[in-house]
Design a protein around this motif. Sequence first.
Motif, mmCIF file in Angstrom:
data_model
loop_
_atom_site.group_PDB
_atom_site.id
_atom_site.type_symbol
_atom_site.label_atom_id
_atom_site.label_comp_id
_atom_site.label_asym_id
_atom_site.label_seq_id
_atom_site.Cartn_x
_atom_site.Cartn_y
_atom_site.Cartn_z
ATOM 1 N N HIS A 55 73.210 -37.773 86.350
ATOM 2 C CA HIS A 55 72.732 -38.614 87.441
ATOM 3 C C HIS A 55 73.045 -37.948 88.779
ATOM 4 N N PRO A 56 72.127 -38.012 89.741
ATOM 5 C CA PRO A 56 72.405 -37.418 91.054
ATOM 6 C C PRO A 56 73.655 -38.022 91.683
ATOM 7 N N VAL A 57 74.457 -37.170 92.290
ATOM 8 C CA VAL A 57 75.718 -37.633 92.877
ATOM 9 C C VAL A 57 75.469 -38.721 93.916
ATOM 10 N N GLU A 58 74.427 -38.560 94.732
ATOM 11 C CA GLU A 58 74.203 -39.544 95.787
ATOM 12 C C GLU A 58 73.828 -40.899 95.197
ATOM 13 N N HIS A 59 73.122 -40.915 94.075
ATOM 14 C CA HIS A 59 72.794 -42.186 93.431
ATOM 15 C C HIS A 59 74.049 -42.860 92.884
ATOM 16 N N VAL A 60 74.905 -42.047 92.261
ATOM 17 C CA VAL A 60 76.141 -42.593 91.703
ATOM 18 C C VAL A 60 76.994 -43.205 92.811
ATOM 19 N N ARG A 61 77.103 -42.502 93.913
ATOM 20 C CA ARG A 61 77.925 -43.019 95.004
ATOM 21 C C ARG A 61 77.294 -44.242 95.654
ATOM 22 N N ALA A 62 75.982 -44.335 95.588
ATOM 23 C CA ALA A 62 75.313 -45.501 96.162
ATOM 24 C C ALA A 62 75.619 -46.770 95.382
ATOM 25 N N VAL A 63 75.865 -46.661 94.080
ATOM 26 C CA VAL A 63 76.167 -47.861 93.284
ATOM 27 C C VAL A 63 77.658 -47.983 92.984
ATOM 28 N N ARG A 64 78.463 -47.118 93.588
ATOM 29 C CA ARG A 64 79.889 -47.119 93.275
ATOM 30 C C ARG A 64 80.571 -48.444 93.634
ATOM 31 N N LEU A 65 80.051 -49.185 94.618
ATOM 32 C CA LEU A 65 80.683 -50.457 94.965
ATOM 33 C C LEU A 65 80.633 -51.447 93.805
ATOM 34 N N HIS A 66 79.829 -51.162 92.771
ATOM 35 C CA HIS A 66 79.756 -52.031 91.585
ATOM 36 C C HIS A 66 80.534 -51.453 90.403
ATOM 37 N N ALA A 67 81.340 -50.418 90.646
ATOM 38 C CA ALA A 67 82.034 -49.749 89.538
ATOM 39 C C ALA A 67 82.977 -50.680 88.791
ATOM 40 N N VAL A 68 83.417 -51.780 89.423
ATOM 41 C CA VAL A 68 84.300 -52.720 88.720
ATOM 42 C C VAL A 68 83.549 -53.464 87.621
ATOM 43 N N ARG A 69 82.217 -53.429 87.659
ATOM 44 C CA ARG A 69 81.393 -54.016 86.599
ATOM 45 C C ARG A 69 80.475 -52.898 86.078
ATOM 46 N N PRO A 70 80.976 -52.038 85.191
ATOM 47 C CA PRO A 70 80.252 -50.818 84.818
ATOM 48 C C PRO A 70 78.846 -51.042 84.275
ATOM 49 N N ARG A 71 78.622 -52.097 83.493
ATOM 50 C CA ARG A 71 77.269 -52.309 82.951
ATOM 51 C C ARG A 71 76.289 -52.674 84.061
ATOM 52 N N GLN A 72 76.762 -53.478 85.001
ATOM 53 C CA GLN A 72 75.927 -53.825 86.140
ATOM 54 C C GLN A 72 75.609 -52.584 86.974
ATOM 55 N N ALA A 73 76.613 -51.739 87.171
ATOM 56 C CA ALA A 73 76.390 -50.495 87.911
ATOM 57 C C ALA A 73 75.375 -49.613 87.197
ATOM 58 N N ASP A 74 75.460 -49.559 85.873
ATOM 59 C CA ASP A 74 74.495 -48.758 85.115
ATOM 60 C C ASP A 74 73.067 -49.264 85.324
ATOM 61 N N ARG A 75 72.893 -50.593 85.293
ATOM 62 C CA ARG A 75 71.558 -51.152 85.501
ATOM 63 C C ARG A 75 71.011 -50.795 86.883
ATOM 64 N N LEU A 76 71.871 -50.946 87.891
ATOM 65 C CA LEU A 76 71.446 -50.615 89.247
ATOM 66 C C LEU A 76 71.097 -49.136 89.371
ATOM 67 N N LEU A 77 71.863 -48.287 88.678
ATOM 68 C CA LEU A 77 71.603 -46.851 88.743
ATOM 69 C C LEU A 77 70.244 -46.524 88.137
ATOM 70 N N VAL A 78 69.908 -47.177 87.029
ATOM 71 C CA VAL A 78 68.599 -46.953 86.406
ATOM 72 C C VAL A 78 67.494 -47.419 87.347
ATOM 73 N N GLN A 79 67.673 -48.609 87.936
ATOM 74 C CA GLN A 79 66.672 -49.109 88.878
ATOM 75 C C GLN A 79 66.495 -48.142 90.055
#
Length: 986
Positions: free
Chosen positions: A845-869
């Motif tokens: 996954h692009p680093v900038e995308h990962v960092r963009a959803v990092r505020l949701h890292a406490v809920r990893p499945r939710q972060a994964d969904r946002l990353l896919v979107q």
Amino acid sequence: MQEALAQLSAYWSAKGCLVVPPMNTEIGAATLHPATALRVLGPAPWRVAYAESVVRPGDARYGRSPDVFHCFTQFQVVLKPEPGNAPEMVLESLAAIGVDVRKNDIRFVDKDHWASPTLGAKALGWEIWLNGIEVAGLLYLQQVADMPLDPVAAEISYGIERIVMALQKVDHVKDIVYGQGLTYGDVFGNTEYEMSNYYLDDAEVGTYRTLLEEYALETARMIDKGLAVPAHRCFVKMSHAYDILEARGALSTADRNRQFGRMRRYFKQIAKLWLDRAEGSVATAGRPVRLSAHAGGEEISPDGPATLVFEIGVEDLPADEVRQALAQTRLALQEQLAAGRLDHGKLEVWATARRIVAVLADVAGKERDGIRITRGPHVKNAYDSDGAATSAAIGFARSQGVGLADLDRVGEANARYVCVRRAEPGRPAVEALGPMLAHVVRSLSSATKMRWHDSTLSYRRPIRRLVALLGTRVIPVEVSNLSAGRVTQTHHAIPRPVNITTADEYLSAMEDAGIIVDEKRRRGAIVSAAATAAAGVDGLVADDPETEAVIDRLNFLVEKPFAVLGCFGEDALGLPEAAVLRILRDHQIHLPVRNARGALTPYFVAIANGYVDEGLVRRGYEEALRANLDHVMFCYEADLKTPILDLRQRLKDVAYVEGLGSLDDRATRIAEISGDLAATMSGVDVAALREAGRWIKIDSGSRMVGEMHNLAGLMGREYLLRQGASADTAQAVFEVELPRHDGDYLPETPAGTLLALADRLELMVGLACIGDLPKGASDPLGVRRAAAGVVAICRKSSALDGLSLADAVAITAERMPMTVSIETREAVLKLLARRWERQLVSEGHPVEHVRAVRLHAVRPRQADRLLVQLSYVADRDDFRRLLKSLQRARGLVPREYTQDGDYACLVEPADLALLQTVLEIAAMLHPMTDVDAFLATACRLPEAVDRFLDVSLIMVADPDLRAARIRLMAAVAALGDGVLDWTALH
């Protein structure tokens, strides 16, 4: 056996070694003897040899094991500085005591990252295997007492009993002829049996805990008095007390690390005292005579296309390093050739454990002619406004010996410089290649490096020779103390020099010497030979990933594959298959044979190095494997005789970590935490979870897991099933240990998932409480691995979809035996977030995308969904326009500004339109954590923002209007809060 010891002593004495007595107290390794541990310190040369009775309580087997026993004879050699040909000397010494190196399969198996935590010592080198069993070791000591050694010392350790067993062709150590009319069993059999009883069953744990502390105090007292030798003696006794506690299973991983840390501190102080007191030095023999680099062959300078062969000769590299060396050599050569002017044909690079070889076809006799550009000052500094040369241009021309008219210009736009262009005739190929090839050698790098004597190079293993030929001509390559020549070496089994007359003959000369240089051909030979051998018993070698990994490793262990089919006996199939495969693949590096139905058979395929005496080697491999399996069977049978409740009870006697109680306390906490997590979720079978929680970690007190830690969980499941537990309970107990590494299986059952999550959270929070979170690269307790496991479990399990890691950490903290501060919880969450980020980036996954959803890292499945979107919309025009609008708004609003205040003074149509758009979008958003929904809702925003910024001036003179427009921009910026970190996106 007495003769073998005498012959070894004679061999090393003739090489300039002193022969000294053993230490007169129990010692866990010959390295602890002051003749090694202390004498390798400092600059004084030192050569020594001695036989040592090594006592290892944890290896006691009541005399049952063929080749594992509590006390054995280690013959130790130290060569300081390392002589430059230590592997050859080891082979010579084995031959001196009767080992035929041509008939037996002698293998140098990498022993990377060897370390003594108590001595603060590190080394790299090899285990030396004789027909599949380790009989000796060769290490290049890099540091002792946390001090780099200068010069580097070579340490050679022989297991005398195992060597003599092979020489006398006996299956058990007790049958060795020790002296005239007496066997080893006659001399030591009863001692082995009684001391095994003592070390494994009867030694009083409380007494040895006291002795450990008393010897520690005495060690410290001697250090305070400045007496290095008595301090070292007490230190050795302290180490022995520790070994007995370890044999009794009374130490946890955390307790081990604490004791190691203390012993390491003591030894560093002892070493400093020794160095302060050390006087004089011991003479040593000179360096060995090296083969002439330019032996044989008439050198004719090529004037037309010729073949280049370049060999970097190394002492056996680990398999993973060979692959890296291949890639590094190929890349370095390609870059050097691309930067030069030498025409050439196809480049091929191959490697074995002992050589990296590059062959370059059709190399031109000389370089193409070229132009050399010498750059001078910037044009604006070289000429004034009228175009006249300045002093800078005049000085440059003078320094180059040319007139002003000869100056040219190079570069473009604002990067224009004056220069001098000179014709540069092409050099002869031999002259041009020398610096290129030297660069290739110097460019070899490794994450793990070692030093060796008389060299400025640093690499994973010593580089000992260079072969560089262009046609018949030796290329003058000089690197450190190495000079290229035409002489290479065969493999260890038949050590002899090979003189390469011409580059075109290199591959055929290697084939004649029994070496397949091309690793693809070599791997194909291994696969073909193994399949043929297995077919002899109607079996096959499976093509699963684990077996493929073994083949890959074998490919870089041998230079000439020779398959040997062996049998370890039907009885061993009564062991759990996982244990048998661990021994076959990991310990012995053999290929298991399965039948047509996929069931494991009692056969295996070993890959020897070169042509060997097949019958002799087969027997050796079979005996080595049976000895290992017998050792495992001993542990397994002992565990099966132990009631499951007794295994659980043993956890109470094993300290976990100071302040966190025993392993039993830890297991109880894990079960409680999993129950607390289940209470926040729906659909959890609490009864099943509670039943599984009763038995987690039971195999931590077993002998099997004590011997092979990577069987944790597997053996717990096995023992529970054998004693009547349900399949679901046993599976959950196994799944607590998952994942064991990156890419491993993840828990499947609800109970296993919750218990595995609780296990890792308990470890992280507990160690964070006592300040044991990892720092730097060191992570002895596997905290980062635990964090990666938490993230992987949460990302995969739909049952944990709504779980917040912040809540999970808080739940875990409540079960700790001490108060867990907010700062400690935050430290754990930060570590989890870093592991989450690393996993996603490693998946591509692009680093900038990962960092963009990092505020949701406490809920990893939710972060994964946002990353896919995000990945689907990131390149869409509507998303880019929205991103630009939000970032423009954030750039215009002071960081400390708030949205408090009214918008009454806004009257302009663009202002009101943007305000209306913001209010409507905000009313529809509520708390939103969905990229698609946010984009659909806010798609009208960019047009309103653009119109506002086109016609409305924010920084107007009217303070109220200015404040209102800034508030409006703050409201725009706030629309994206909680969805993504918009500042991370470009």
